[in-house]
Design a protein around this motif. Structure first.
Motif, PDB file in Angstrom:
ATOM      1  N   SER A 117      23.361  36.688   3.726  1.00 26.43           N
ATOM      2  CA  SER A 117      23.434  38.144   3.910  1.00 26.43           C
ATOM      3  C   SER A 117      24.882  38.595   3.943  1.00 26.43           C
ATOM      4  O   SER A 117      25.768  37.850   4.371  1.00 26.43           O
ATOM      5  CB  SER A 117      22.727  38.571   5.200  1.00 26.43           C
ATOM      6  OG  SER A 117      23.344  37.978   6.330  1.00 26.43           O
ATOM      7  N   ALA A 118      25.097  39.821   3.461  1.00 24.95           N
ATOM      8  CA  ALA A 118      26.449  40.381   3.407  1.00 24.95           C
ATOM      9  C   ALA A 118      26.737  41.213   4.647  1.00 24.95           C
ATOM     10  O   ALA A 118      25.824  41.706   5.329  1.00 24.95           O
ATOM     11  CB  ALA A 118      26.601  41.245   2.164  1.00 24.95           C
ATOM     12  N   ALA A 119      28.005  41.352   4.946  1.00 29.44           N
ATOM     13  CA  ALA A 119      28.431  42.204   6.058  1.00 29.44           C
ATOM     14  C   ALA A 119      28.035  43.649   5.774  1.00 29.44           C
ATOM     15  O   ALA A 119      27.945  44.073   4.619  1.00 29.44           O
ATOM     16  CB  ALA A 119      29.942  42.094   6.229  1.00 29.44           C
ATOM     17  N   THR A 120      27.778  44.393   6.831  1.00 33.00           N
ATOM     18  CA  THR A 120      27.426  45.809   6.685  1.00 33.00           C
ATOM     19  C   THR A 120      28.403  46.653   7.501  1.00 33.00           C
ATOM     20  O   THR A 120      29.091  46.155   8.393  1.00 33.00           O
ATOM     21  CB  THR A 120      25.989  46.076   7.173  1.00 33.00           C
ATOM     22  OG1 THR A 120      25.876  45.658   8.545  1.00 33.00           O
ATOM     23  CG2 THR A 120      24.987  45.321   6.325  1.00 33.00           C
ATOM     24  N   MET A 151      33.199  45.318  -2.187  1.00 32.84           N
ATOM     25  CA  MET A 151      34.015  45.238  -0.981  1.00 32.84           C
ATOM     26  C   MET A 151      33.347  44.498   0.185  1.00 32.84           C
ATOM     27  O   MET A 151      33.970  43.619   0.800  1.00 32.84           O
ATOM     28  CB  MET A 151      34.455  46.647  -0.549  1.00 32.84           C
ATOM     29  CG  MET A 151      35.489  47.291  -1.456  1.00 32.84           C
ATOM     30  SD  MET A 151      37.039  46.346  -1.548  1.00 32.84           S
ATOM     31  CE  MET A 151      36.882  45.601  -3.179  1.00 32.84           C
ATOM     32  N   PRO A 152      32.096  44.789   0.535  1.00 32.60           N
ATOM     33  CA  PRO A 152      31.495  44.033   1.652  1.00 32.60           C
ATOM     34  C   PRO A 152      31.261  42.565   1.312  1.00 32.60           C
ATOM     35  O   PRO A 152      31.255  41.717   2.218  1.00 32.60           O
ATOM     36  CB  PRO A 152      30.175  44.771   1.913  1.00 32.60           C
ATOM     37  CG  PRO A 152      29.881  45.496   0.651  1.00 32.60           C
ATOM     38  CD  PRO A 152      31.202  45.870   0.080  1.00 32.60           C
ATOM     39  N   GLU A 158      35.497  36.415   3.604  1.00 32.60           N
ATOM     40  CA  GLU A 158      36.661  36.225   4.486  1.00 32.60           C
ATOM     41  C   GLU A 158      36.214  35.916   5.910  1.00 32.60           C
ATOM     42  O   GLU A 158      36.793  35.049   6.584  1.00 32.60           O
ATOM     43  CB  GLU A 158      37.536  37.485   4.458  1.00 32.60           C
ATOM     44  CG  GLU A 158      38.894  37.327   5.124  1.00 32.60           C
ATOM     45  CD  GLU A 158      38.854  37.513   6.635  1.00 32.60           C
ATOM     46  OE1 GLU A 158      39.714  36.929   7.331  1.00 32.60           O
ATOM     47  OE2 GLU A 158      37.954  38.248   7.114  1.00 32.60           O
ATOM     48  N   ILE A 159      35.157  36.571   6.376  1.00 31.22           N
ATOM     49  CA  ILE A 159      34.645  36.319   7.728  1.00 31.22           C
ATOM     50  C   ILE A 159      34.181  34.870   7.866  1.00 31.22           C
ATOM     51  O   ILE A 159      34.416  34.207   8.886  1.00 31.22           O
ATOM     52  CB  ILE A 159      33.491  37.294   8.058  1.00 31.22           C
ATOM     53  CG1 ILE A 159      34.034  38.729   8.203  1.00 31.22           C
ATOM     54  CG2 ILE A 159      32.759  36.884   9.341  1.00 31.22           C
ATOM     55  CD1 ILE A 159      32.958  39.803   8.286  1.00 31.22           C
ATOM     56  N   HIS A 160      33.543  34.358   6.823  1.00 32.35           N
ATOM     57  CA  HIS A 160      33.066  32.967   6.834  1.00 32.35           C
ATOM     58  C   HIS A 160      34.160  31.971   6.437  1.00 32.35           C
ATOM     59  O   HIS A 160      33.895  30.779   6.320  1.00 32.35           O
ATOM     60  CB  HIS A 160      31.874  32.812   5.889  1.00 32.35           C
ATOM     61  CG  HIS A 160      30.598  33.390   6.420  1.00 32.35           C
ATOM     62  ND1 HIS A 160      29.857  32.783   7.411  1.00 32.35           N
ATOM     63  CD2 HIS A 160      29.928  34.537   6.111  1.00 32.35           C
ATOM     64  CE1 HIS A 160      28.786  33.516   7.677  1.00 32.35           C
ATOM     65  NE2 HIS A 160      28.800  34.584   6.913  1.00 32.35           N
ATOM     66  N   GLU A 161      35.379  32.463   6.199  1.00 31.10           N
ATOM     67  CA  GLU A 161      36.535  31.641   5.833  1.00 31.10           C
ATOM     68  C   GLU A 161      36.333  30.883   4.514  1.00 31.10           C
ATOM     69  O   GLU A 161      36.876  29.804   4.305  1.00 31.10           O
ATOM     70  CB  GLU A 161      36.894  30.659   6.957  1.00 31.10           C
ATOM     71  CG  GLU A 161      37.300  31.352   8.242  1.00 31.10           C
ATOM     72  CD  GLU A 161      37.790  30.392   9.308  1.00 31.10           C
ATOM     73  OE1 GLU A 161      39.025  30.188   9.394  1.00 31.10           O
ATOM     74  OE2 GLU A 161      36.944  29.850  10.031  1.00 31.10           O
ATOM     75  N   VAL A 162      35.555  31.485   3.647  1.00 35.63           N
ATOM     76  CA  VAL A 162      35.423  30.939   2.293  1.00 35.63           C
ATOM     77  C   VAL A 162      36.655  31.315   1.475  1.00 35.63           C
ATOM     78  O   VAL A 162      37.124  30.551   0.634  1.00 35.63           O
ATOM     79  CB  VAL A 162      34.134  31.454   1.621  1.00 35.63           C
ATOM     80  CG1 VAL A 162      34.041  30.972   0.177  1.00 35.63           C
ATOM     81  CG2 VAL A 162      32.918  31.015   2.426  1.00 35.63           C
ATOM     82  N   ILE A 163      37.175  32.507   1.703  1.00 35.08           N
ATOM     83  CA  ILE A 163      38.448  32.928   1.116  1.00 35.08           C
ATOM     84  C   ILE A 163      39.386  33.323   2.247  1.00 35.08           C
ATOM     85  O   ILE A 163      38.942  33.669   3.344  1.00 35.08           O
ATOM     86  CB  ILE A 163      38.284  34.106   0.120  1.00 35.08           C
ATOM     87  CG1 ILE A 163      37.748  35.353   0.840  1.00 35.08           C
ATOM     88  CG2 ILE A 163      37.367  33.715  -1.033  1.00 35.08           C
ATOM     89  CD1 ILE A 163      37.678  36.590  -0.042  1.00 35.08           C
TER      90      ILE A 163
END
Length: 274
Positions: A117-120, A151-152, A158-163
């Motif tokens: 799921s993506a950030a909202t 964008m999300p 980034e939140i999951h530290e994939v990038i």
């Protein structure tokens, strides 16, 4: 025994004030003299980047595209105008391809890393009815929608530290600049056509040097049939030299100090403008 609290808020969330601040900074563009029919679409944008790009650039892109496709043809060779139209659409297509690749790449990273799921956003979406007056306007609105979709996804990665945060910032800034530059290029091209129209009016004026100077300064037409259509346009102003279709693909957009110029990204505040 644990107590379950229902409906308890521990943070204050946006109730529309963010959208109000964004709309307050909208580039004021006068469409009262544009007599074109429009398709009404309800547009819904959720990201800060999509909202700001829409508010600051969409209307000016539409007005400049209208000037190029409709008003410029009253004075200039249709083939020259068509080259400008092709150049703008080619630039939109190039940016759309870059955004599509970025979306596909983000979705592939979601799958590879088991992200489901993506950030909202907690801020309210910007939902507004838009009048589309040309195919160029429709394409540009689609472009902003693609950026808003991406964008999300990037922020989730980034939140999951994939990038990394740096990679996120670079990609976000690059794509925002490309979307913005489409509108700036359209403005530059419209300015060039205005200059050519004014120069032609000045050179062909039978009323003498004084009348020619006045026509060059105001862009006033000399054919009675065109007086209302051309003279009433809020886009008539002097500007930069004509840019050919070949030039626009490689040269950076030419800035000018016209009254409808939107805010540049250098003045943007990424979080909550004041």
């Amino acid at each position: 025994m644990a107590t379950k609290l229902s409906g308890t808020q521990i943070v204050k969330i946006d109730e529309g004030s963010v959208n109000a601040r964004i709309l307050a900074r909208e580039a004021k563009v006068d469409f009262r003299r544009v007599e074109a029919a429009s398709i009404k679409l309800v547009t819904r944008l959720t990201s800060a980047e999509g909202k700001r790009l829409f508010v600051r650039f969409f209307s000016t892109l539409q007005l400049n595209a209208h000037f190029i496709s409709v008003l410029a043809r009253t004075r200039l060779d249709s083939d020259d105008v068509a080259k400008v139209e092709v150049a703008i659409k080619a630039r939109i297509d190039t940016v759309a391809e870059a955004l599509n690749k970025a979306i596909d790449g983000a979705e592939a990273l979601f799958q590879a890393n088991g992200i489901t799921s993506a950030a909202t956003y907690d801020t309210q979406p910007l939902e507004i009815e838009v009048g589309i007056i040309s195919s160029t306007g429709r394409r540009y609105l689609d472009l902003i929608g693609k950026l808003d979709q991406l964008m999300p996804l990037l922020q989730t990665l980034e939140i999951h530290e994939v990038i990394s945060t740096q990679a996120l910032d670079i990609q976000r800034a690059t794509l925002k600049r490309q979307v913005r530059d489409v509108a700036n290029s359209a403005r530059s091209l419209a300015t060039g056509l205005r200059r050519r129209m004014n120069a032609m009016a000045a050179g062909a004026d039978p009323g003498g040097a004084g009348a020619s100077a006045s026509a060059a300064a105001t862009g006033a037409p000399h054919e009675a049939d065109d007086a209302d259509e051309v003279g009433d346009s809020s886009l008539l102003a002097t500007g930069g030299d004509f840019v050919s279709a070949d030039d626009v693909a490689t040269d950076p957009p030419i800035g000018d100090a016209s009254l409808d110029a939107p805010m540049s990204d250098s003045a943007e505040k990424p979080e909550g403008d004041s």
